[in-house]
Design a protein around this motif. Structure first.
Motif, PDB file in Angstrom:
ATOM      1  N   THR A   1       0.838  -1.194   0.000  1.00  0.00           N
ATOM      2  CA  THR A   1       0.000   0.000   0.000  1.00  0.00           C
ATOM      3  C   THR A   1       0.872   1.243   0.000  1.00  0.00           C
ATOM      4  OG1 THR A   1      -1.888   1.063   1.104  1.00  0.00           O
ATOM      5  CG2 THR A   1      -0.156   0.189   2.515  1.00  0.00           C
ATOM      6  N   ASN A   2       0.252   2.393  -0.232  1.00  0.00           N
ATOM      7  CA  ASN A   2       0.942   3.681  -0.135  1.00  0.00           C
ATOM      8  C   ASN A   2       0.657   4.319   1.221  1.00  0.00           C
ATOM      9  OD1 ASN A   2      -0.266   3.704  -3.287  1.00  0.00           O
ATOM     10  ND2 ASN A   2       1.914   4.104  -3.091  1.00  0.00           N
ATOM     11  N   VAL A   3       1.579   5.128   1.687  1.00  0.00           N
ATOM     12  CA  VAL A   3       1.382   5.768   2.983  1.00  0.00           C
ATOM     13  C   VAL A   3       0.212   6.743   2.932  1.00  0.00           C
ATOM     14  CG1 VAL A   3       3.038   7.629   2.531  1.00  0.00           C
ATOM     15  CG2 VAL A   3       2.569   6.938   4.884  1.00  0.00           C
ATOM     16  N   VAL A   4      -0.009   7.396   1.782  1.00  0.00           N
ATOM     17  CA  VAL A   4      -1.226   8.161   1.535  1.00  0.00           C
ATOM     18  C   VAL A   4      -1.875   7.584   0.288  1.00  0.00           C
ATOM     19  CG1 VAL A   4      -0.422  10.290   2.644  1.00  0.00           C
ATOM     20  CG2 VAL A   4      -0.014   9.947   0.209  1.00  0.00           C
ATOM     21  N   LYS A   5      -3.179   7.697   0.172  1.00  0.00           N
ATOM     22  CA  LYS A   5      -3.909   6.980  -0.867  1.00  0.00           C
ATOM     23  C   LYS A   5      -4.191   7.811  -2.112  1.00  0.00           C
ATOM     24  CE  LYS A   5      -3.772   4.316   2.602  1.00  0.00           C
ATOM     25  NZ  LYS A   5      -2.587   3.452   2.723  1.00  0.00           N
ATOM     26  N   CYS A   6      -3.868   9.100  -2.085  1.00  0.00           N
ATOM     27  CA  CYS A   6      -4.101   9.980  -3.229  1.00  0.00           C
ATOM     28  C   CYS A   6      -2.784  10.522  -3.746  1.00  0.00           C
ATOM     29  CB  CYS A   6      -5.004  11.157  -2.842  1.00  0.00           C
ATOM     30  SG  CYS A   6      -6.613  10.684  -2.174  1.00  0.00           S
ATOM     31  N   ARG A   7      -2.694  10.673  -5.060  1.00  0.00           N
ATOM     32  CA  ARG A   7      -1.509  11.280  -5.649  1.00  0.00           C
ATOM     33  C   ARG A   7      -1.514  12.769  -5.339  1.00  0.00           C
ATOM     34  NH1 ARG A   7      -0.428  13.537 -11.148  1.00  0.00           N
ATOM     35  NH2 ARG A   7       1.837  13.526 -11.405  1.00  0.00           N
ATOM     36  N   PRO A   8      -0.457  13.295  -4.718  1.00  0.00           N
ATOM     37  CA  PRO A   8      -0.432  14.731  -4.414  1.00  0.00           C
ATOM     38  C   PRO A   8      -0.555  15.568  -5.676  1.00  0.00           C
ATOM     39  CG  PRO A   8       1.281  13.582  -3.193  1.00  0.00           C
ATOM     40  CD  PRO A   8       0.716  12.592  -4.179  1.00  0.00           C
ATOM     41  N   PRO A   9      -1.364  16.640  -5.646  1.00  0.00           N
ATOM     42  CA  PRO A   9      -1.521  17.489  -6.841  1.00  0.00           C
ATOM     43  C   PRO A   9      -0.201  18.124  -7.243  1.00  0.00           C
ATOM     44  CG  PRO A   9      -2.493  18.535  -4.906  1.00  0.00           C
ATOM     45  CD  PRO A   9      -2.125  17.144  -4.499  1.00  0.00           C
ATOM     46  N   HIS A  10       0.048  18.138  -8.569  1.00  0.00           N
ATOM     47  CA  HIS A  10       1.257  18.738  -9.148  1.00  0.00           C
ATOM     48  C   HIS A  10       2.531  18.096  -8.617  1.00  0.00           C
ATOM     49  CE1 HIS A  10      -1.626  21.660 -10.519  1.00  0.00           C
ATOM     50  NE2 HIS A  10      -1.891  22.044  -9.290  1.00  0.00           N
ATOM     51  N   GLY A  11       2.413  16.870  -8.087  1.00  0.00           N
ATOM     52  CA  GLY A  11       3.595  16.151  -7.630  1.00  0.00           C
ATOM     53  C   GLY A  11       4.237  16.705  -6.373  1.00  0.00           C
ATOM     54  N   ARG A  12       3.528  17.556  -5.627  1.00  0.00           N
ATOM     55  CA  ARG A  12       4.117  18.144  -4.422  1.00  0.00           C
ATOM     56  C   ARG A  12       4.271  17.093  -3.331  1.00  0.00           C
ATOM     57  NH1 ARG A  12       0.739  18.817  -0.116  1.00  0.00           N
ATOM     58  NH2 ARG A  12      -1.511  19.083  -0.431  1.00  0.00           N
ATOM     59  N   ASN A  13       5.087  17.400  -2.358  1.00  0.00           N
ATOM     60  CA  ASN A  13       5.255  16.504  -1.215  1.00  0.00           C
ATOM     61  C   ASN A  13       4.055  16.629  -0.276  1.00  0.00           C
ATOM     62  OD1 ASN A  13       7.782  15.583  -2.037  1.00  0.00           O
ATOM     63  ND2 ASN A  13       8.863  17.200  -0.939  1.00  0.00           N
ATOM     64  N   PRO A  14       3.654  15.538   0.344  1.00  0.00           N
ATOM     65  CA  PRO A  14       2.562  15.645   1.317  1.00  0.00           C
ATOM     66  C   PRO A  14       3.012  16.410   2.552  1.00  0.00           C
ATOM     67  CG  PRO A  14       3.512  13.436   1.352  1.00  0.00           C
ATOM     68  CD  PRO A  14       4.142  14.151   0.194  1.00  0.00           C
ATOM     69  N   ALA A  15       2.126  17.234   3.063  1.00  0.00           N
ATOM     70  CA  ALA A  15       2.412  17.997   4.276  1.00  0.00           C
ATOM     71  C   ALA A  15       2.217  17.100   5.492  1.00  0.00           C
ATOM     72  CB  ALA A  15       1.497  19.218   4.352  1.00  0.00           C
ATOM     73  N   PRO A  16       2.793  17.467   6.637  1.00  0.00           N
ATOM     74  CA  PRO A  16       2.581  16.671   7.849  1.00  0.00           C
ATOM     75  C   PRO A  16       1.097  16.451   8.165  1.00  0.00           C
ATOM     76  CG  PRO A  16       4.355  18.227   8.204  1.00  0.00           C
ATOM     77  CD  PRO A  16       3.766  18.555   6.863  1.00  0.00           C
ATOM     78  N   ALA A  17       0.263  17.467   7.914  1.00  0.00           N
ATOM     79  CA  ALA A  17      -1.176  17.307   8.173  1.00  0.00           C
ATOM     80  C   ALA A  17      -1.790  16.274   7.235  1.00  0.00           C
ATOM     81  CB  ALA A  17      -1.895  18.650   8.018  1.00  0.00           C
ATOM     82  N   ASP A  18      -1.310  16.215   5.986  1.00  0.00           N
ATOM     83  CA  ASP A  18      -1.804  15.207   5.038  1.00  0.00           C
ATOM     84  C   ASP A  18      -1.454  13.807   5.528  1.00  0.00           C
ATOM     85  OD1 ASP A  18      -2.539  17.353   3.388  1.00  0.00           O
ATOM     86  OD2 ASP A  18      -0.613  17.330   2.342  1.00  0.00           O
ATOM     87  N   LEU A  19      -0.211  13.636   5.960  1.00  0.00           N
ATOM     88  CA  LEU A  19       0.235  12.327   6.457  1.00  0.00           C
ATOM     89  C   LEU A  19      -0.570  11.914   7.687  1.00  0.00           C
ATOM     90  CD1 LEU A  19       4.100  12.838   6.104  1.00  0.00           C
ATOM     91  CD2 LEU A  19       2.655  11.385   4.672  1.00  0.00           C
ATOM     92  N   ALA A  20      -0.843  12.885   8.565  1.00  0.00           N
ATOM     93  CA  ALA A  20      -1.583  12.571   9.790  1.00  0.00           C
ATOM     94  C   ALA A  20      -3.008  12.139   9.481  1.00  0.00           C
ATOM     95  CB  ALA A  20      -1.584  13.790  10.713  1.00  0.00           C
ATOM     96  N   GLU A  21      -3.666  12.807   8.508  1.00  0.00           N
ATOM     97  CA  GLU A  21      -5.034  12.427   8.155  1.00  0.00           C
ATOM     98  C   GLU A  21      -5.073  11.014   7.567  1.00  0.00           C
ATOM     99  OE1 GLU A  21      -7.935  13.580   8.594  1.00  0.00           O
ATOM    100  OE2 GLU A  21      -7.588  15.617   9.304  1.00  0.00           O
TER     101      GLU A  21
END
Length: 272
Positions: free
Chosen positions: A164-184
Motif C-alpha cells: 500500500t501507499n502511505v497516503v492513498k491519493c496522488r499529491p496534486p502537481h507532484g508536491r510533497n505531502p504535508a505533515p497534516a496530510d500524512l496525519a489524516e
C-alpha cells in the motif's frame, strides 16, 4: 503636374479627414454638426480598409472551489471492512491531496491475513491511473524481492504480502505531502494494518518511514542510512526500513543493502 485622383480615391481621403484642393475646385464643406476630422495614423493611411470589430475581452472563470475538507475520525473507520474502507478512501476530502486524485490506491486485500506488509511513498501518476500501489517497473522489482523471501502479493498467511501507499491519493502537481496530510491518511493506514494483521512491516521511502516511525519522535526524520539495520515498532508490530524500489532501479548498487534489509525483516517475524 496636376494630382490625378479619381472619385473613389477622393471619397476615401475625405472619409479619413484629408481634404484635397485642386485648381478649379472648392474644398468640401463640412456641416457644423459633423465630427471634427481625426488625423490618420500611419496604419490607416497604408490600409484604409475598415478595421474589423474586436471580440469582447474574455473574463477568466474563477477556479473551481477545492473540495471542503471533512476530517476523518478514527471511529468512522474502526468498524469498516475492506470494501467500506476502500470506498471511504476513494471519496475522502479530509486533506488537500484529494485535489490530485484520479483513483484512490487503497484496494481491498486479496487475502484475509498476510505476514508481510509493504508501505511505500505517495502514489505516482502510474499508480494513480491504475488505482494500485507499486505498479510498473518498481512493482515488478518489489514482486521479485518478495518472491526471494517466499512471499507474494497474491499469497496469504506466511506467503502473503499486502502492499500500500502511505497516503492513498496522488499529491496534486507532484508536491510533497504535508505533515497534516500524512496525519489524516495515517488513520487509513492504521485500519489497513488492523485488517491485514501483518507479522512485519517493510517501510520503503521517506514519507512511509516518517509515518511508521512517528512513535519514535525525532528519530523518524533521520536519513535512511542512519535508520537501516534496526527493528522498530508500529503499534507493537516490527518495522524494518529500506529503499523504495524506484530508487533501486536508479542505483542498483543499493540492491545488496535492500536484500540485507529484507533478511532482517524476515528474521523479525515471530513464528505463529
Amino acid at each position: 503636374m496636376a494630382l490625378q485622383l479619381d472619385e473613389r480615391q477622393r471619397a476615401m481621403l475625405l472619409e479619413m479627414g484629408v481634404r484635397v484642393w485642386l485648381p478649379g475646385t472648392a474644398f468640401a464643406v463640412m456641416a457644423d454638426n459633423d465630427p471634427a476630422p481625426v488625423a490618420p495614423t500611419r496604419a490607416a493611411v497604408a490600409s484604409p480598409v475598415a478595421r474589423a470589430p474586436q471580440p469582447a475581452p474574455v473574463v477568466p472563470k474563477a477556479p473551481a472551489a477545492a473540495p471542503e475538507a471533512v476530517p476523518v475520525q478514527p471511529s468512522d473507520l474502526a468498524a469498516l471492512d475492506w470494501n467500506g474502507l476502500a470506498d471511504t478512501a476513494a471519496a475522502c476530502t479530509a486533506c488537500g491531496l484529494c485535489a490530485g486524485r484520479k483513483f484512490g490506491t487503497l484496494q481491498p486485500a486479496a487475502q484475509t491475513q498476510a505476514d508481510w506488509m509493504v508501505v511505500g511513498d505517495p502514489p505516482e501518476e502510474e499508480e494513480d491511473a491504475a488505482a494500485q500501489a507499486f505498479t510498473g517497473a518498481p512493482g515488478q522489482l518489489l514482486d521479485n524481492m518478495l518472491q526471494a523471501v517466499g512471499a507474494s502479493r497474491t499469497g496469504s498467511g506466511p506467503q502473503g504480502a499486502y502492499a500500500t501507499n502511505v497516503v492513498k491519493c496522488r499529491p496534486p502537481h507532484g508536491r510533497n505531502p504535508a505533515p497534516a496530510d500524512l496525519a489524516e491518511c495515517a488513520q487509513f493506514l492504521q485500519r489497513e494494518v488492523e485488517l491485514v494483521r501483518p507479522k512485519v512491516i517493510f517501510a520503503v521511502g521517506r514519507f512511509a518511514i516518517q509515518t511508521l516511525l512517528s512513535e519514535h519522535g525525532a528519530l523518524a526524520t533521520q536519513p535512511l542510512g542512519k535508520l537501516r539495520g534496526m527493528v522498530y515498532r508500529y503499534r507493537g508490530i516490527p518495522v524494518v526500513v529500506s529503499y523504495h524500489p524506484k530508487l533501486l532501479l536508479r542505483n542498483s548498487a543499493d540492491k545488496a543493502k535492500a536484500w540485507a534489509d529484507l533478511c532482517l525483516a524476515m528474521d523479525s517475524i515471530t513464528p505463529s
